[in-house]
Design a protein around this motif. Structure first.
Motif, PDB file in Angstrom:
ATOM      1  N   LEU A 217       0.839  -1.199   0.000  1.00 54.97           N
ATOM      2  CA  LEU A 217       0.000   0.000   0.000  1.00 54.97           C
ATOM      3  C   LEU A 217       0.874   1.248   0.000  1.00 54.97           C
ATOM      4  CD1 LEU A 217      -2.747  -0.889   2.601  1.00 54.97           C
ATOM      5  CD2 LEU A 217      -3.080  -0.547   0.167  1.00 54.97           C
ATOM      6  N   SER A 218       0.520   2.198  -0.841  1.00 58.51           N
ATOM      7  CA  SER A 218       1.325   3.405  -0.891  1.00 58.51           C
ATOM      8  C   SER A 218       0.841   4.460   0.090  1.00 58.51           C
ATOM      9  CB  SER A 218       1.284   3.992  -2.303  1.00 58.51           C
ATOM     10  OG  SER A 218      -0.059   4.253  -2.642  1.00 58.51           O
ATOM     11  N   THR A 219      -0.362   4.267   0.636  1.00 61.96           N
ATOM     12  CA  THR A 219      -0.856   5.250   1.595  1.00 61.96           C
ATOM     13  C   THR A 219      -0.749   4.652   2.994  1.00 61.96           C
ATOM     14  OG1 THR A 219      -3.105   4.438   1.415  1.00 61.96           O
ATOM     15  CG2 THR A 219      -2.470   6.236  -0.042  1.00 61.96           C
ATOM     16  N   PRO A 220      -0.681   5.506   4.003  1.00 62.94           N
ATOM     17  CA  PRO A 220      -0.538   4.993   5.361  1.00 62.94           C
ATOM     18  C   PRO A 220      -1.817   4.312   5.831  1.00 62.94           C
ATOM     19  CG  PRO A 220      -0.774   7.364   5.376  1.00 62.94           C
ATOM     20  CD  PRO A 220      -0.662   6.974   3.949  1.00 62.94           C
ATOM     21  N   VAL A 221      -1.672   3.479   6.827  1.00 63.40           N
ATOM     22  CA  VAL A 221      -2.808   2.758   7.403  1.00 63.40           C
ATOM     23  C   VAL A 221      -2.970   3.210   8.846  1.00 63.40           C
ATOM     24  CG1 VAL A 221      -3.555   0.503   8.211  1.00 63.40           C
ATOM     25  CG2 VAL A 221      -2.649   0.742   5.916  1.00 63.40           C
ATOM     26  N   LEU A 222      -4.201   3.521   9.192  1.00 68.99           N
ATOM     27  CA  LEU A 222      -4.483   3.980  10.543  1.00 68.99           C
ATOM     28  C   LEU A 222      -5.575   3.102  11.116  1.00 68.99           C
ATOM     29  CD1 LEU A 222      -4.116   6.283  12.636  1.00 68.99           C
ATOM     30  CD2 LEU A 222      -5.869   7.530  11.443  1.00 68.99           C
ATOM     31  N   ALA A 223      -5.275   2.462  12.235  1.00 64.18           N
ATOM     32  CA  ALA A 223      -6.277   1.604  12.866  1.00 64.18           C
ATOM     33  C   ALA A 223      -6.547   2.133  14.268  1.00 64.18           C
ATOM     34  CB  ALA A 223      -5.775   0.160  12.941  1.00 64.18           C
ATOM     35  N   ARG A 224      -7.778   2.055  14.691  1.00 71.96           N
ATOM     36  CA  ARG A 224      -8.135   2.651  15.970  1.00 71.96           C
ATOM     37  C   ARG A 224      -9.239   1.847  16.634  1.00 71.96           C
ATOM     38  NH1 ARG A 224      -6.085   6.930  16.955  1.00 71.96           N
ATOM     39  NH2 ARG A 224      -6.428   7.582  19.075  1.00 71.96           N
ATOM     40  N   ALA A 225      -9.093   1.601  17.937  1.00 72.33           N
ATOM     41  CA  ALA A 225     -10.156   0.962  18.719  1.00 72.33           C
ATOM     42  C   ALA A 225     -10.618   1.979  19.742  1.00 72.33           C
ATOM     43  CB  ALA A 225      -9.624  -0.278  19.423  1.00 72.33           C
ATOM     44  N   SER A 226     -11.932   2.100  19.930  1.00 73.17           N
ATOM     45  CA  SER A 226     -12.392   3.150  20.837  1.00 73.17           C
ATOM     46  C   SER A 226     -13.646   2.740  21.564  1.00 73.17           C
ATOM     47  CB  SER A 226     -12.656   4.431  20.046  1.00 73.17           C
ATOM     48  OG  SER A 226     -13.671   4.189  19.100  1.00 73.17           O
ATOM     49  N   LEU A 227     -13.817   3.350  22.719  1.00 72.03           N
ATOM     50  CA  LEU A 227     -15.036   3.185  23.499  1.00 72.03           C
ATOM     51  C   LEU A 227     -15.602   4.580  23.702  1.00 72.03           C
ATOM     52  CD1 LEU A 227     -16.880   1.351  25.173  1.00 72.03           C
ATOM     53  CD2 LEU A 227     -15.380   1.709  27.111  1.00 72.03           C
ATOM     54  N   LEU A 228     -16.757   4.810  23.099  1.00 70.87           N
ATOM     55  CA  LEU A 228     -17.349   6.151  23.111  1.00 70.87           C
ATOM     56  C   LEU A 228     -18.667   6.111  23.843  1.00 70.87           C
ATOM     57  CD1 LEU A 228     -17.669   9.082  21.775  1.00 70.87           C
ATOM     58  CD2 LEU A 228     -18.793   7.905  19.916  1.00 70.87           C
ATOM     59  N   THR A 252      -5.641  10.246   1.354  1.00 66.03           N
ATOM     60  CA  THR A 252      -4.812  11.150   0.562  1.00 66.03           C
ATOM     61  C   THR A 252      -5.361  12.550   0.729  1.00 66.03           C
ATOM     62  OG1 THR A 252      -6.152  10.984  -1.435  1.00 66.03           O
ATOM     63  CG2 THR A 252      -4.443   9.327  -1.130  1.00 66.03           C
ATOM     64  N   LYS A 253      -4.832  13.470  -0.050  1.00 66.53           N
ATOM     65  CA  LYS A 253      -5.234  14.869   0.103  1.00 66.53           C
ATOM     66  C   LYS A 253      -6.728  15.052  -0.141  1.00 66.53           C
ATOM     67  CE  LYS A 253      -3.631  19.288  -1.591  1.00 66.53           C
ATOM     68  NZ  LYS A 253      -2.923  19.877  -2.698  1.00 66.53           N
ATOM     69  N   TYR A 254      -7.259  14.327  -1.133  1.00 71.23           N
ATOM     70  CA  TYR A 254      -8.651  14.539  -1.511  1.00 71.23           C
ATOM     71  C   TYR A 254      -9.572  13.404  -1.084  1.00 71.23           C
ATOM     72  CZ  TYR A 254      -6.602  18.045  -4.598  1.00 71.23           C
ATOM     73  OH  TYR A 254      -5.906  19.113  -5.096  1.00 71.23           O
ATOM     74  N   HIS A 255      -9.024  12.223  -0.901  1.00 71.43           N
ATOM     75  CA  HIS A 255      -9.875  11.062  -0.675  1.00 71.43           C
ATOM     76  C   HIS A 255      -9.578  10.414   0.659  1.00 71.43           C
ATOM     77  CE1 HIS A 255     -10.726  11.240  -4.997  1.00 71.43           C
ATOM     78  NE2 HIS A 255      -9.433  11.389  -5.169  1.00 71.43           N
ATOM     79  N   ASP A 256     -10.624   9.909   1.256  1.00 73.27           N
ATOM     80  CA  ASP A 256     -10.473   9.206   2.519  1.00 73.27           C
ATOM     81  C   ASP A 256     -11.452   8.043   2.530  1.00 73.27           C
ATOM     82  OD1 ASP A 256      -9.182  10.003   5.407  1.00 73.27           O
ATOM     83  OD2 ASP A 256     -10.979   8.782   5.577  1.00 73.27           O
ATOM     84  N   LEU A 257     -10.936   6.859   2.785  1.00 75.00           N
ATOM     85  CA  LEU A 257     -11.827   5.687   2.828  1.00 75.00           C
ATOM     86  C   LEU A 257     -11.559   4.957   4.131  1.00 75.00           C
ATOM     87  CD1 LEU A 257     -13.829   3.943   1.150  1.00 75.00           C
ATOM     88  CD2 LEU A 257     -11.865   2.638   0.366  1.00 75.00           C
ATOM     89  N   ALA A 258     -12.608   4.741   4.907  1.00 77.38           N
ATOM     90  CA  ALA A 258     -12.413   4.098   6.211  1.00 77.38           C
ATOM     91  C   ALA A 258     -13.497   3.065   6.443  1.00 77.38           C
ATOM     92  CB  ALA A 258     -12.443   5.148   7.323  1.00 77.38           C
ATOM     93  N   TYR A 259     -13.120   2.006   7.125  1.00 72.48           N
ATOM     94  CA  TYR A 259     -14.071   0.966   7.493  1.00 72.48           C
ATOM     95  C   TYR A 259     -14.298   1.044   9.002  1.00 72.48           C
ATOM     96  CZ  TYR A 259     -15.939  -3.556   8.721  1.00 72.48           C
ATOM     97  OH  TYR A 259     -16.723  -4.547   9.242  1.00 72.48           O
ATOM     98  N   ASN A 260     -15.566   0.967   9.400  1.00 74.98           N
ATOM     99  CA  ASN A 260     -15.896   1.028  10.820  1.00 74.98           C
ATOM    100  C   ASN A 260     -16.675  -0.198  11.242  1.00 74.98           C
ATOM    101  OD1 ASN A 260     -15.116   3.745  11.836  1.00 74.98           O
ATOM    102  ND2 ASN A 260     -16.334   4.362  10.102  1.00 74.98           N
TER     103      ASN A 260
ATOM    104  N   TYR B 328       3.747  18.796   1.292  1.00 74.05           N
ATOM    105  CA  TYR B 328       4.120  17.704   0.397  1.00 74.05           C
ATOM    106  C   TYR B 328       3.250  16.514   0.729  1.00 74.05           C
ATOM    107  CZ  TYR B 328       8.171  20.501  -0.671  1.00 74.05           C
ATOM    108  OH  TYR B 328       9.007  21.508  -1.071  1.00 74.05           O
ATOM    109  N   GLY B 329       2.128  16.432   0.064  1.00 76.66           N
ATOM    110  CA  GLY B 329       1.214  15.330   0.329  1.00 76.66           C
ATOM    111  C   GLY B 329       1.690  14.059  -0.349  1.00 76.66           C
ATOM    112  N   TYR B 330       1.011  13.000  -0.089  1.00 79.76           N
ATOM    113  CA  TYR B 330       1.444  11.711  -0.628  1.00 79.76           C
ATOM    114  C   TYR B 330       1.195  11.570  -2.101  1.00 79.76           C
ATOM    115  CZ  TYR B 330       2.885   9.921   3.767  1.00 79.76           C
ATOM    116  OH  TYR B 330       3.554   9.722   4.944  1.00 79.76           O
ATOM    117  N   ASP B 331       0.329  12.381  -2.630  1.00 81.37           N
ATOM    118  CA  ASP B 331       0.124  12.249  -4.072  1.00 81.37           C
ATOM    119  C   ASP B 331       0.662  13.442  -4.815  1.00 81.37           C
ATOM    120  OD1 ASP B 331      -3.397  13.165  -4.051  1.00 81.37           O
ATOM    121  OD2 ASP B 331      -1.627  14.042  -3.120  1.00 81.37           O
ATOM    122  N   ASP B 332       1.591  14.184  -4.191  1.00 82.74           N
ATOM    123  CA  ASP B 332       2.213  15.317  -4.901  1.00 82.74           C
ATOM    124  C   ASP B 332       3.282  14.831  -5.855  1.00 82.74           C
ATOM    125  OD1 ASP B 332       2.081  17.772  -2.242  1.00 82.74           O
ATOM    126  OD2 ASP B 332       0.672  17.133  -3.787  1.00 82.74           O
TER     127      ASP B 332
END
Lengths: 524, 332
Positions: A217-228, A252-260, B328-332
């Motif tokens: 994967l070229s984009t970072p991965v962020l995982a989170r567990a929470s109690l709200l 990314t700068k324009y797109h964000d996709l997350a699974y909950n 510098y974003g990741y898609d720049d």
């Protein structure tokens, strides 16, 4: 040029951006470095040459070089990448940020890529300083350079932060304290634990991990567990508790996709809820995918004076093999536009937000939509700042307008039963806000400015066959409208407003009030 | 008679809705706390609609009955049946309240037989019946966790530990067998347990018997113990046919008696109010609420002024525009 002994350095102090443009800057940097770095001690007979003539020789060489760089391509490619200073961090993590360097074919591209790589490595937050040096390549290979990356890893892996953030999941802002542990396994991983507290007794305890690079994967991965947990007893007679897990698949700068994935429980300890809320109490499994597309070209999110922004959020719930999980489709959008007027830094901001929610699956026409997913309008925050869908409405209290139902009758309460605000499946809000500097110089310097505004909004139920009774004309006619003006004080953490609201149109059971109030909006 | 008819008509107009757990095993509701109430309302000839709650198996508020603004929850006033009696909506026990034998029978059925069926559903069997009754509409992971939690709760409630498990089991089964014997003798060949007319004891006991016979597996100890008493089985089948399958009461069921408090026709919702569930913290008076609100505003104002002070002090050093540039974003 490759045959000369010149050395170029692109050195950056910690926490600063690297720019590869500007002759002057490069000159300053290189000259400074030239002065600092001597390769070897000069043989005694050369010391007779005056210092000034040495300097002028170097200077003329550099000037020639830069003129060449400006006029023509200076071919250069990278022969070798040398990484120094990383004891814990894996080489692969650093190399991954230097990909662009390997592909550079000219001096200009190389300097540019070096600057960007430097910034990316700084962004990983695991290094105290990053230094990228371009050295000449082996003499037998002309037009090559070696890149030396020297990093200094953070001495203290622990950091603590606190601030005020908006939490879309909590539908409000929260004050949050975070403890981070950096680079535990050497993969640039960032572990954090945080505690957040907000209005409506919102509290959240969560832990997360951020991985900048995961295989493939070229984009970072962020995982989170929470109690709200949130207390909506006052407005809708229920308390919400949610144990959840979220995974950011794309960011990314324009797109964000997350699974909950979450286990949500609604309870009513007061046992005073209305019928509609009673039917929703209990447990549910939330398994949803949320996609956000965002463009924000405004010059500021605290006081936009020009530009535009557009956000679209789509959420699909029920993505689980078990058909008994919560199934719904939620779409919301925000559009903002700011027009500057040129005098007194005046600007007209206007925006429109809308959202729709509908369940899917067997018998979806008769099913009610899940209560916590519905749209609620009202609250003491400004629509100018928020890009979180239709939520803000000038002059109305939290969850203060829209469909409502009487609560259970309480004989001891002589005011009569209260009402539960149930939210809506369709929401539309719009606003116009004219901001301007105040004539007092001292206030102008502090960023304090005035504004006048007008807002409109409406909520409607569509589920349980109510959509058959829906008509756009009735919806438009039942819009609530408010106007007002006040003073805005932007601070680092939030935007404080002191406003006078005047309600032009509200319905019988709405909780809007003409008068003077403060409002807080966190930075988005 | 006229008074009773007026009251009957008025009760019919009230549109009662009974919210229970879902039907299962051929019963309108298979939950041990919901079925007694269902049968009680049938005996009392109170017309009601049935509605189901399938996502809140661990709630002690269910079953509940509602009509307009009026709601009677299971965890108030000792149960919905007691609330209905107190509010004058349906009272089958008016003439039995001072009969000691009736009271002790009710206590025996509520405690000994109540514990027995709870034990059999959650601990004594493999739990498949309980899962079908309580968790059919909940996704698997939630159902699994709630089932485990409920098993622990039941064991705690019954005082069962690893050391005394067998002993407790024997004690529970023995008590149930004693109760069946006593109730079988009490019932004889009659239609109801006391004076041949229905009371809340019949509703509770009948629900127990129906559940044991229909919801528990054939290997169940309780089920086999009950089957030894033919008159109890006949009693269950007879009333099941009349109250559940036929949908209308038989002629042998007498008209219910109205509540004892007054003979005048009752007014509407103003007499039906129920106190909200009182919590441990005391009720706040209006002045206290205003005081709390003012205190909150005061603290908030202090916090805001401190933040403003800090911000303005640092204002000269910081830029006004605090937003990040397009980095510098990741898609720049």
């Amino acid at each position: 040029m490759a045959n000369s002994d010149e050395e170029k350095q692109s050195q950056t102090p910690p926490n600063s951006e690297t720019t590869a443009e500007g002759d002057r800057e490069e000159n300053d940097v290189v000259e400074e470095d030239e002065n600092e770095d001597e390769e070897e001690p000069e043989p005694p007979h050369k010391q007779h040459k005056s210092r000034e003539s040495q300097l002028s020789e170097h200077r003329s060489r550099m000037e020639n070089l830069f003129r060449r760089m400006q006029r023509e391509r200076v071919n250069l490619r990278v022969h070798d990448l040398i990484i120094k200073g990383n004891t814990k961090t894996k080489d692969s993590i650093i190399e991954a940020e230097l990909e662009a360097l390997k592909n550079a074919s000219t001096m200009q591209e190389l300097l540019d890529a070096a600057g960007r790589a430097n910034a990316r490595l700084q962004q990983l937050e695991i290094f105290d300083s990053v230094k990228i040096t371009l050295d000449k390549g082996p003499p037998e290979l002309p037009d090559t350079a070696n890149v030396i990356v020297e990093v200094v890893e953070t001495s203290s892996p622990f950091t603590a932060e606190c601030g005020a953030y908006s939490k879309p999941a909590a539908r409000s802002w929260t004050a949050e304290g975070t403890l981070k542990y950096k680079n535990w396994f050497g993969y640039g991983d960032l572990w954090d634990g945080s505690v957040a507290y907000g209005p409506n007794q919102t509290s959240e305890v969560s832990a997360g991990v951020f991985l900048p690079r995961v295989k493939g994967l070229s984009t970072p991965v962020l995982a989170r567990a929470s109690l709200l947990s949130q207390d909506w007893q006052e407005f809708s007679s229920y308390k919400e508790r949610s144990l959840g897990f979220s995974l950011n698949l794309l960011s990314t700068k324009y797109h964000d996709l997350a699974y909950n994935l979450g286990w949500r429980t609604l309870t009513d300890p007061s046992q005073m809820s209305s019928r509609a809320v009673r039917r929703q109490l209990g447990h549910s499994l939330l398994s949803s995918l949320k996609y956000t597309f965002k463009i924000d070209r405004r010059d500021s999110s605290m006081r936009p004076t020009k530009g535009h922004a557009f956000v679209s959020t789509t959420q699909i719930g029920g993505l689980a093999p078990d058909h008994r999980s919560l199934r719904f489709l939620r779409q919301e959008f925000d559009l903002r536009y700011a027009i500057p007027f040129g005098f007194y830094r005046a600007a007209l901001n206007f925006g429109i937000s809308g959202g729709v929610l509908f369940p899917w699956g067997q018998g979806f026409l008769n099913k009610p939509s899940p209560l916590p997913e519905r749209f609620f309008l009202g609250g003491d925050f400004s629509p100018v700042c928020s890009l979180a869908g239709p939520t803000a409405m000038y002059g109305f209290k939290t969850r203060g307008l829209g469909p409502s139902e009487p609560r259970r009758q309480n004989r001891e309460n002589s005011d009569g039963p209260g009402r539960d605000y149930l939210g809506g499946d369709l929401a539309v809000t719009a606003f116009a806000d004219l901001s301007f500097d105040l004539p007092v110089k001292w206030l102008r310097e502090l960023g304090v400015h005035g504004h006048v505004f007008a807002g409109a909004g409406n909520l409607s139920k569509l589920t349980e066959n109510e959509f058959r009774n829906f008509s756009p004309q009735k919806f438009l006619e039942s819009f609530r409208i408010s106007v007002g003006g006040g003073v805005v004080v932007p601070t680092k953490i939030f935007r404080l407003e002191a406003n006078y609201y005047y309600l032009l149109k509200q319905h019988e059971h709405d909780r809007g009030k003409t008068g003077f109030r403060f409002s807080f909006s966190p930075r988005f | 008679m006229e008074e009773m008819n007026t009251e009957n008509n008025w009760r019919e107009e009230q549109n009662f809705t009974l919210v229970v757990r879902k039907p299962c095993f051929g019963l309108p509701t298979a939950c041990p706390s919901c079925l007694p109430l269902y049968l009680y309302l049938k005996f009392a000839q109170l017309h009601f609609h049935l509605d189901f709650s399938s996502i809140y198996p661990d709630s002690d508020q269910i079953p509940y009955i509602e009509s307009g603004d009026y709601v009677a929850y299971n965890n108030e006033n000792g149960g919905v049946i007691e609330s209905l009696k107190k509010d004058g909506i349906a009272d089958l026990d008016a003439e039995f309240k001072s009969v000691p034998e009736w009271i002790s029978t009710k206590a025996m059925v509520s405690t000994w037989l109540g514990d027995a069926i709870m034990y059999e559903l959650w601990v004594g069997s493999d739990g498949s019946s309980a899962k079908m009754i309580y968790y059919p509409d909940l996704p698997w992971p939630i159902g699994k966790v709630l089932f485990w939690k409920q098993c622990q709760t039941v064991m705690l409630q019954l005082g069962i530990t690893k050391d005394n498990a067998e002993q407790k089991q024997e004690e529970i089964y023995n008590r149930a067998k004693i109760a069946y014997e006593a109730l079988s003798n009490r019932l004889g060949e009659q239609d109801f347990l006391f004076e041949n007319r229905p009371s809340s004891v019949d509703a509770i006991f009948l629900a127990h018997v129906l559940l044991i016979l229909q919801a528990l597996p054939e290997t169940s100890v309780l089920r086999n113990a009950l089957l030894e008493h033919g008159n109890l089985v006949k009693y269950a089948e007879k009333h099941k046919m009349e109250q559940i399958e036929a949908g209308s009461s038989s002629s042998s069921v007498p008209q219910f008696q109205s509540g004892p408090s007054s003979s005048a026709p009752r007014k509407g919702p103003s007499n039906w109010s129920s106190k909200p569930k009182s919590k441990s913290k005391r009720e706040k008076t209006k002045e206290e609420k205003t005081l709390r609100k003012r205190a909150k505003y005061f603290v908030a104002a202090q916090l805001v002024s401190v933040l403003l002070f800090l911000t303005f002090m640092n204002r000269s050093d910081d830029e006004v525009e605090l937003d990040d540039d397009d980095g510098y974003g990741y898609d720049d």
